[in-house]
Structure formats: C-alpha cells, structure tokens
Design an enzyme around this catalytic site. Structure first.
Site, PDB file in Angstrom:
ATOM      1  N   CYS A  86       0.833  -1.198   0.000  1.00 13.95           N
ATOM      2  CA  CYS A  86       0.000   0.000   0.000  1.00 13.95           C
ATOM      3  C   CYS A  86       0.874   1.256   0.000  1.00 13.95           C
ATOM      4  O   CYS A  86       1.563   1.511  -0.964  1.00 13.95           O
ATOM      5  CB  CYS A  86      -0.969  -0.052   1.183  1.00 13.95           C
ATOM      6  SG  CYS A  86      -2.408   0.996   0.967  1.00 13.95           S
ATOM      7  N   HIS A 203      -3.425  -5.880   1.065  1.00 13.66           N
ATOM      8  CA  HIS A 203      -2.777  -6.068   2.368  1.00 13.66           C
ATOM      9  C   HIS A 203      -2.715  -7.537   2.783  1.00 13.66           C
ATOM     10  O   HIS A 203      -3.649  -8.033   3.420  1.00 13.66           O
ATOM     11  CB  HIS A 203      -3.565  -5.310   3.442  1.00 13.66           C
ATOM     12  CG  HIS A 203      -3.456  -3.832   3.339  1.00 13.66           C
ATOM     13  ND1 HIS A 203      -2.480  -3.104   3.990  1.00 13.66           N
ATOM     14  CD2 HIS A 203      -4.197  -2.930   2.660  1.00 13.66           C
ATOM     15  CE1 HIS A 203      -2.629  -1.817   3.716  1.00 13.66           C
ATOM     16  NE2 HIS A 203      -3.668  -1.686   2.907  1.00 13.66           N
ATOM     17  N   GLU A 205      -1.095  -8.715   5.171  1.00  8.81           N
ATOM     18  CA  GLU A 205      -1.057  -8.804   6.643  1.00  8.81           C
ATOM     19  C   GLU A 205      -2.460  -8.788   7.255  1.00  8.81           C
ATOM     20  O   GLU A 205      -2.640  -9.117   8.415  1.00  8.81           O
ATOM     21  CB  GLU A 205      -0.185  -7.682   7.228  1.00  8.81           C
ATOM     22  CG  GLU A 205      -0.836  -6.304   7.346  1.00  8.81           C
ATOM     23  CD  GLU A 205      -0.863  -5.519   6.036  1.00  8.81           C
ATOM     24  OE1 GLU A 205      -0.573  -6.095   4.977  1.00  8.81           O
ATOM     25  OE2 GLU A 205      -1.196  -4.312   6.104  1.00  8.81           O
TER      26      GLU A 205
END
Lengths: 226, 744
Positions: A86, A203, A205
């Site tokens: 990002c 993302h 994560e």
C-alpha cells in the site's frame, strides 16, 4: 527468518505487519525507525501501509527522503527481499526502486474492500509457494492505488514477467469490473528487475487468520520463509 | 480595537451570556471581568462546556454499576473493567454545527476530537463508529452534507489507522439543514496505565504539546450553543481545520508518555481549547494553575491573549509533568517532532492565572469556571403536535395489494438500504481485529492476546422519539443493547449523544426530559450504566427543530470470540425461527412513512422485561453454539430483516411458510413490515431445534419456527416472492443512484 518493519511518521499498518510476521508467520521481527540509518542485517524489509508524513504533497513523496530509505535501497541492491504494501508500494515508486506512479482511484474516493488477485508469476521470493493463476482473496484500503506507467515500461513489466498480481474475479478472470481502482493492465503488484522488491496495493497482513475472513495472505510469508 | 474594547453590555450579550449570568460572574470575581476573562467565562459557561441546561436532568441517568472504573463526568471519557487487566475507554460526541457549515472539516475534526478524548486517557483507540443523520438525498444541500461528512470521516479516521467499523445513517426531512454527526471512539488501556486529567503537585510544569495555535475555531463552543441561521455560513471561521497526520503523531507520543512515570495529568484541548484544559485539570485536582500565553506556539502573528485562550485549533494537548522528569516528556515529543513547550505550572490555591509575557491578563477561580456555571431547570410543556400525530386510525390505512412491491420500495429507501457506499470509504480493517464487517447488527472486534471480543452498536430512531420521546428513549437503549446481545456479547455500559433543538423552548425541553427518562429506565433494567457522552442542543435550522435524537453507543463483551453469532444466514437447510410476538403496530414505522406518507401514530411499545429475557437467551445460546445467525428486527420489520439475512452473508434465499403461527389476528402489513420491539430472526442447524425452543421457553420468550434457509429466492408464503439478486441490486443501488450514479 529475520524481518524488519520500517516505521515512518504516519505509518499505520506497522503493528499489523509486525503481528502478521511474528504471530502468524513465526518470524523474528523488529521495527526500523525512519530516523535510523544502520539497519542490522535481516532477511526481509517491510514498508508498511499508512500515510507517511501525512502523504502531503503526494503519497510517498516525502518518505523517500527519510534517512532509513538509504538502508532500504542498500538492502534491495544486495538482492534481499523488500516488500512495500500500500503506502509502502507508493514509497518504493517514489524512491525509484520500482517503475511507474500511482494515480488517485478512478472513483476518486478511498476504497476499503475485499478483492481477488490472480498470481501472475511464481518466480519470486514472494510467490514461490503459489502457482501461476492461483487466486488470492485480500483486502485493499487506499485512495491512490491506480497504478500507472508508460507503455514502454508496461511492455517491459509484461515481457520480463514482473507483474506479480492482477485484480481478477474469484475464478481468475480479468475485467474492469474486477479492478477496484482503474490500474493499468489490472496491476495489483509488480517486481523490480532483480525480482527481490515487490510493491503490492492489497494487504496480505490483513488476511492471515480465518477469523479475519481470509488466510490467503499467509502464502506470501510462507514463500519468503521457504 | 473595535471588537476587543472593554466589557460593555453589548459585549456581554455578544458572548451569549445573560444579564443574570453576568451578575453571577461579578459576584464570583468580586469585580468586573476584563475582556479576556469575559471570553473565558463565556466559553466555559456555554451549554457545550457547562451542560447548564441539561445537567439536572442528566442526573437521572444511572452511572453506577459493576466494573465502572471511571464514572461519567469524572474524566474525558468513562472507563469499564473487562478483566484480563484491561479497561475499555469510550465516548460518543457530536460535531453537528461545524458539519452543517463545513461538512468535510466539521466531520473530520469531530473524529479528531473524539479520538483525543480517548487517548488522553492513555488508551489506544481501536475502533470508531459514526451515527449520521441528513435530509433526504433528493435535496442538493443534503447530498453535499452527506458526501462531505463521509469524506471527512474517511480522511481523518483512515489516516489515523483506527478502523471505522460501523455506525448508522438515516435520511429524513427533519435533519435537512441541520445534519447530525455523532462520532464514537473506543480504546483499550491496561488498568495501571490509565492517564487522568487531574492536576497535582505545586510547581509541576504544565506543557503545551502538539500543533501550534491559530485563530481557527475561535469560540467554537459558543457557536455550538446557538441555533443555526441563514447567517451561520458566516461562522465558518468557528469551524476548525484538522490535520490527522499531526494527530497520529500526537497519539503515538501521548501513549508513549502514558507508559512512563513522568506524567501527572493529560487533557486534550477540545472545545474551549486552552481555557478548558487548564481550568478543568486544576478544578479536578483542587489546585491552581498559572500559564503564560506568550509561550504558546503560534501559527499566526498578532494574536491577543483572548484569541490564544479561546482558539480551538486542533491536535493539541495539555500535559503536566512530574518535577525532575521533564526531560522524559521533552524527549518523547522531540522524537515525534512535536512541540512540547512549558507554558506554566501547577500553582497553590485555586486560581487559574493567565499571563502575557509576565503580565497578568486573567485571574479566575478554576472551579468557578469548571463547576459553578449556573444550572437551569427549563420550562417544559408537552408539544401540541402530539395531539395530531397521536391519532392514527388503522381502519383508514389500506393494506397494500402487492407486498413484493412494498418490500422493494422499502429496500430502496436510503435509511434502510445498504450503506456500503459509506463504509467502503472507511478503512474498517486496519489493526487486523475487525471480525464483523460493517452492516452487522453490532461491530465486533477481537482483543489480541485474549479470547475476548468487543461488540458495539449505535442506535436511535428519531421518528419514534418525535412521536413519543419517552418510549423512543427507551427503545434507543433497548435496540442498541439488543444489537450487542444478538452477537452473543453481554451489554456492559453505554455512552450517549443527546441531539435536541433549543432547550429554551418548553416543548423541546419536554422532549429532552422524556427521552432521558425513557433511556434511564431501560439502562437501569439492563444494568448498563451511562459512562459519559455529550449533549447537543440548538439543533435547529430555519426550517425548525430536528427530531429528538438520543444516540446510544452500547458496548458489550464477548468472553470467547469463538462463540460469536453473525447477523446473516450461513447455511442452506438451516431452520429459521422468529423470537418474540408480533403486534398490530405500524405507528411510527418506516412502512407507514414511506408507503402511506404518514409520520404518525405511536411507536411500538417496549416491554423491558421481555427485552431483558431476550438478552439472557443469547448469552446462553452463544456458548451453547446452537445458533448460526441472529438478526434484530427493526425498520421495515420481518420482511426487510429476512432480506438482510440473505444479503449480508452467503446470499442464500429463504422460504417462510408458517406465517399463520405468528399471526394472531393482526393485519398482514403489520406482520410483514411492522416494527414490534424485542424480536429477533434466528437460524440454526435442525439438530439443535429442540435445544433452541427449550431455551426460549426457559426465558419466557415466544418462539415460532417459520421457515428454512435455502435457494435463490425470498419467499414469504404467497405474500412475497422475489429473487435474492434482484432484491440485493435494489438495496445496494439505492444510495449510489441518488448520488448521480456513482457506483459502489
């Protein structure tokens, strides 16, 4: 695996990346403060999402001048993996570690959603545990994820198999209706020439635990640890 | 000098102080105030800061209860013990007036303000929610408000890295020109690390930290304490401009500081800025405080003490450091590249003394400012409109011929329709704790390192409160608690944001009083004390007052995340049950308003005993894991709830076939679209059928097995039949199409 998460003022996915790497992937993790210059040797560098320096002027435009970025460039030059997620991707573009630029989303508004990505290459330290064509479900959250580059650069990215992920349908079809931000050639993530630097808008994560709705993000950490 | 000449009767009136209040100031000071002091009194004694018109009524709200660590009004926000050595700190606050005048910055700084209220207590903000009200989207002004407010919330919250996980949005003529923007924030803190805003230790240094001070937001608290008029646009300078990047740095620095032993007290500079933070910290600690405004970092030149004291520039805090540990404070803020400037110290005595380069410019008792504003009991009178609205002759309301069309129209109603256009602009997943995505009955986030999860819901039905403020207040609390309870969580406490018109008008004050009474009764019954919140009066535009809108933010805890119950259908073949009886109630319903154009009748009655039984049912059903979904029935009744159960999860249809079971002798429109309270649509594996029925009976709850999950259609006997995809398209496009086709 030893990993370091770079923390810029305004980073806000730093703790999430730390959590994913330590608690989900089982890596050894430390933070690397933007004012630091000396990065202890590590296997992976993560540039997390957020709004570094408020993203004033242009996303990632100020972060590229942070003292820590010299160490990031050195780490990349030495052929060790760097992943920019990002805002981290935006910073890698501004720092010239990846080609191209980010435009505002076609809708002109911030978009947070679950999207699907098609793996375009398994030939990288980030995707070696995936196979080409494999679809991943990952969240996005950005206002400027509309990747853009010159036709020449795009051709090179295509010819050199450096497009890592494209936005797609759940079954891997491409089309404007599956592209959340209008990025050129549906690009969600690209690699550098050395294939050791990955920039990615979605993302991973945020998709490492079933309670969060997807565990697909783990594949990227598993590849890195393989 | 003009504006800043001495204290004239015009100046007193211009500051919104009454003659009686001015006399009180004279007797408290024993002399005439100077201009700076007049300004200080005016903001501290404004409704926004002093609650002078509401405090007596607010005393009726229950504030005591199990697990309360910080009571309402004691600190910047209330705190609840949740075990595991952790506390929840949460609060909801309005930013209505600024958002009416400048929607983007008004909403953005509303988010910034509520975040500071939470991290000033040393708590890490983990979620944001927003309760919003606008005029209908057919009006250009309302569209401008709506788009601007949503963009402003996204701008600030996203940058802060705090997920906006839910909330509510309603559209009604009553809010045209006076939108409501209520922002809720919740944070988590280790019990021992909570920071308080109580000054102590004479000689301890007072630090100013964060952004520099400008003229922005000058007198914002006073601005918020007036009605909006045609001229309110001219008050735009009273709206602050937010810098979320600065606030993110401030957040990290303050939390780092809260973990050290260098901190004595910390308070954010919100409404009434430097004035409020200095006198309130001193008043809480029974001390004096002395500051020199010449030392305050500024972003504009030529500011006089009056302006520095009243500025509402954002992203600033007051920090009191322990003697000998100043370096720790200074180093932390230097690390984050923020100002940390000693501007004064804790003083003996009880006075707030303000100097300008050593020259005394204001000297007032801190307690006089913080605690001794006059308290009023305003006149109240039952509004005359109730005689009209109370009349509803059901015999004159035709029952629709095509219920499928009625359902489609309700799904297209923006207040009922999908809010995806809104929450897709908010980062709702950052921090990787969001378990329930927006759209669920309650937001649910996990607490890493524990098995626990936090459930939060915001609720209020302004139309109910308009038609019957007492019952409406009760229902606001009951529905918020129900939304939390259906996830399996136990409601623990609530924060409220009370949005009303001008309290000087007896009918408005009556609404306020009645609402609070209804809320109190419900909160007492559910043992969910009020931990804080705010009151927003003067919500009137030239078109009149808004509906009385007491927004409730209910917080609950789920002891084991694995026991959570989602809102939507999960599996083909599951049985569908309706909990609770359905009565012949269509007064105040979305159906009556939309289909028949009537905002009339009495809203449904809420039986608190039944409601409490329902909450207990879910607390037992969740750990028993006998339910696969549970969704509260609200606007649009059974038919809309059924559709939502299909949309939210796996997009599975449902067939309802035992309608006659629930239908005693009531009208079919009441059965399908009525909003009788304390009802929940649940689904579960057929093998748990007996257990579910038995549990409902144990709690005295009526239970009806009405159908089955499955297929691609929504079918209610021969009354309604609709493809899920078609219904979903209507529901999803209702808001985007009114904004000119911007897709979601």
């Amino acid at each position: 695996m030893k990993a370091a998460v770079v923390v810029f003022p305004g980073s806000n996915c730093d703790e999430d990346c730390f959590h994913a790497l330590r608690d989900v992937a089982g890596a050894e993790v430390r933070y690397f403060w933007h004012k630091e210059k000396n990065l202890p040797k590590c296997d992976l560098l993560v540039l997390p999402g957020g709004f570094s320096y408020g993203d004033y002027l242009r996303t990632g435009a100020i972060a590229r001048f942070a003292p820590a970025m010299e160490a990031v460039a050195r780490h990349a030059r030495e052929g060790r993996p760097v992943i920019g997620i990002c805002n981290g991707f935006q910073i890698l573009l501004e720092a010239g570690l990846l080609p191209g630029a980010m435009l505002r989303n076609q809708s002109l508004s911030f978009i947070c959603d679950h999207v699907f990505l098609r793996t375009e290459t398994a030939k990288s330290p980030f995707t070696n545990r995936l196979e080409k064509g494999r679809v991943l479900g990952l969240p996005i959250a950005h206002g400027e994820g509309n990747y853009f580059c010159s036709p020449d650069t795009l051709r090179r990215l295509q010819d050199e198999d450096r497009i890592a992920f494209r936005y797609s349908s759940t079954d891997g079809r491409l089309g404007d209706e599956f592209n959340p931000n209008g990025s050129v050639d549906h690009i969600a993530g690209i690699l550098n020439e050395g294939r050791n630097v990955l920039g990615l808008m979605p993302h991973p994560e945020r998709a490492g635990e079933s309670v969060l709705g997807s565990e697909d993000g783990k594949k990227i950490w598993e590849s890195l640890m393989a | 000098m003009g504006k800043f000449d001495g204290v004239t009767p015009e100046a007193v009136a211009g500051h919104g102080l009454t003659e009686e209040e001015y006399q009180r100031i004279l007797s408290l000071l024993g002399r005439e105030p100077n201009f700076t002091e007049l300004g200080i009194f005016s903001v501290m004694w404004s409704e926004h800061c002093s609650y002078k018109n509401s405090r007596k009524i607010l005393k009726r709200l229950p504030t005591e209860g199990e697990g309360i660590l910080v009571k309402a009004g004691e600190e910047n926000a209330g705190a609840l013990d949740i075990g595991d050595g952790l506390a929840l700190v949460f609060k909801i606050e309005s930013h209505n007036h600024p958002s009416a005048v400048e929607p983007f910055q008004g909403a953005a700084t509303g988010v910034g303000g509520i975040l500071r209220d939470i991290f000033t207590m040393g708590a890490r903000p983990v979620l944001l929610m927003d309760s919003l009200r606008f005029g209908p989207l057919e009006s250009a002004e309302s569209r401008r408000h709506f788009k601007g407010v949503v963009a402003g919330i996204a701008h600030y919250g996203n940058c802060m890295g705090v997920p906006t996980v839910g909330g509510e949005v309603y559209f009604d003529e009553a809010y045209e020109g006076n939108p409501l923007v209520n922002a809720l924030c919740l944070g988590i803190v280790r019990k021992g690390e909570m920071a308080l805003a109580k000054a102590s230790g004479v000689g301890n240094k007072v630090y100013y930290v964060g952004s520099a001070t400008g003229r922005d937001g000058l007198g914002g608290a006073s601005f918020a304490s007036r009605e909006l008029t045609e001229e309110s646009e001219e008050d735009r300078p009273a709206v602050q401009v937010g810098d979320p990047f600065m606030e993110k740095l401030l957040l990290e620095a303050c939390l780092e500081l809260a973990k050290t032993d260098a901190l004595v007290a910390m308070q954010d500079m919100g409404a009434a800025g430097l004035t409020c933070s200095t006198c309130e910290t001193a008043a809480r600690g029974n001390t004096g405080i002395a500051i020199d405004v010449a030392k305050v970092p500024r972003r504009e030149t030529g500011m006089i003490p009056y302006e520095v004291m009243l500025s509402e520039s954002q992203e600033r805090m007051l920090v009191i450091a322990k003697k000998g540990k100043e370096k720790i404070v200074e180093d932390i803020f230097a690390k984050w590249d923020l100002h940390a400037v000693p501007i004064g110290e804790v003083d003996s005595g009880h006075l707030m003394k303000v100097y300008d380069e050593g020259k005394l410019v204001a000297e007032i008792s801190a307690k006089a400012l913080a605690d001794e504003a006059p308290l009023y009991t305003r006149e109240e009178e039952r509004p005359a409109y109730l005689d009209e609205t109370g009349k509803l002759d059901l015999g004159k309301i035709p029952v629709p011929e095509n219920f499928t069309d009625t359902l489609k129209r309700l799904l297209d109603e923006p207040s009922i329709a999908s809010k995806e256009w809104v929450w897709r602009q908010y980062d709702h997943m950052v921090r990787t704790d969001t378990v329930f995505l927006p759209g669920h009955d309650a937001a649910l986030i996990r607490i890493k390192g524990t098995r626990k999860a936090i459930a939060v819901s915001t609720d209020s039905n302004g139309l109910y409160c308009y038609l019957d403020p007492y019952e409406g207040g009760k229902i606001a609390v009951a529905e918020a608690a129900r939304n939390v309870a259906v996830t399996g969580a136990r409601p623990l406490g609530l924060t409220n944001c009370l949005n009303f018109g001008n309290p000087m008008k007896p009918d408005i004050f009556w609404q306020f009083h009645q609402c609070v009474q209804g809320m109190s009764e419900a909160a007492r019954r559910f043992k969910t004390p009020v931990t804080g919140g705010n009151v927003s009066f003067y919500n009137e535009s030239p078109r009149g007052a808004i509906y009385p809108t007491p927004t409730i933010g209910m917080v609950g805890i789920l002891d084991d995340l694995e026991n959570r119950i989602p809102s939507f259908f999960q599996k083909e073949g599951d049985l569908i049950f309706l909990l609770g009886d359905t009565r012949n109630e269509i007064g105040g319903s979305a159906y009556l308003a939309l289909i028949h154009g009537l905002k009339q009748g009495l809203p449904p009655r809420c039986d608190l005993e039944k409601e409490a039984g329902l909450h207990s049912f879910f607390q037992e059903a969740a750990p028993a894991r006998i339910l696969r979904s549970a969704h509260d029935l609200s606007e649009g009744g059974l038919a809309v709830a059924l559709a939502e159960c299909s949309f939210g999860g796996k997009k599975i249809g449902a067939r309802i076939s035992n309608v006659e079971l629930m239908n005693g002798r009531i009208r079919l429109d009441a059965l399908l679209f009525g909003e009788t309270q304390s009802r929940v649509l649940i689904s579960g594996d057929p093998k748990h059928k007996e257990a579910v029925i038995r549990l409902a009976q144990d709690y005295g709850i009526s239970i009806y097995q009405i159908g089955r999950v499955g297929g691609r259609r929504l079918v209610i006997e021969d009354l309604i039949e609709l493809e899920v995809d078609e219904a979903l398209t209507i529901w999803k496009n209702a808001i985007p199409r009114r904004l000119g086709g911007q897709g979601v």
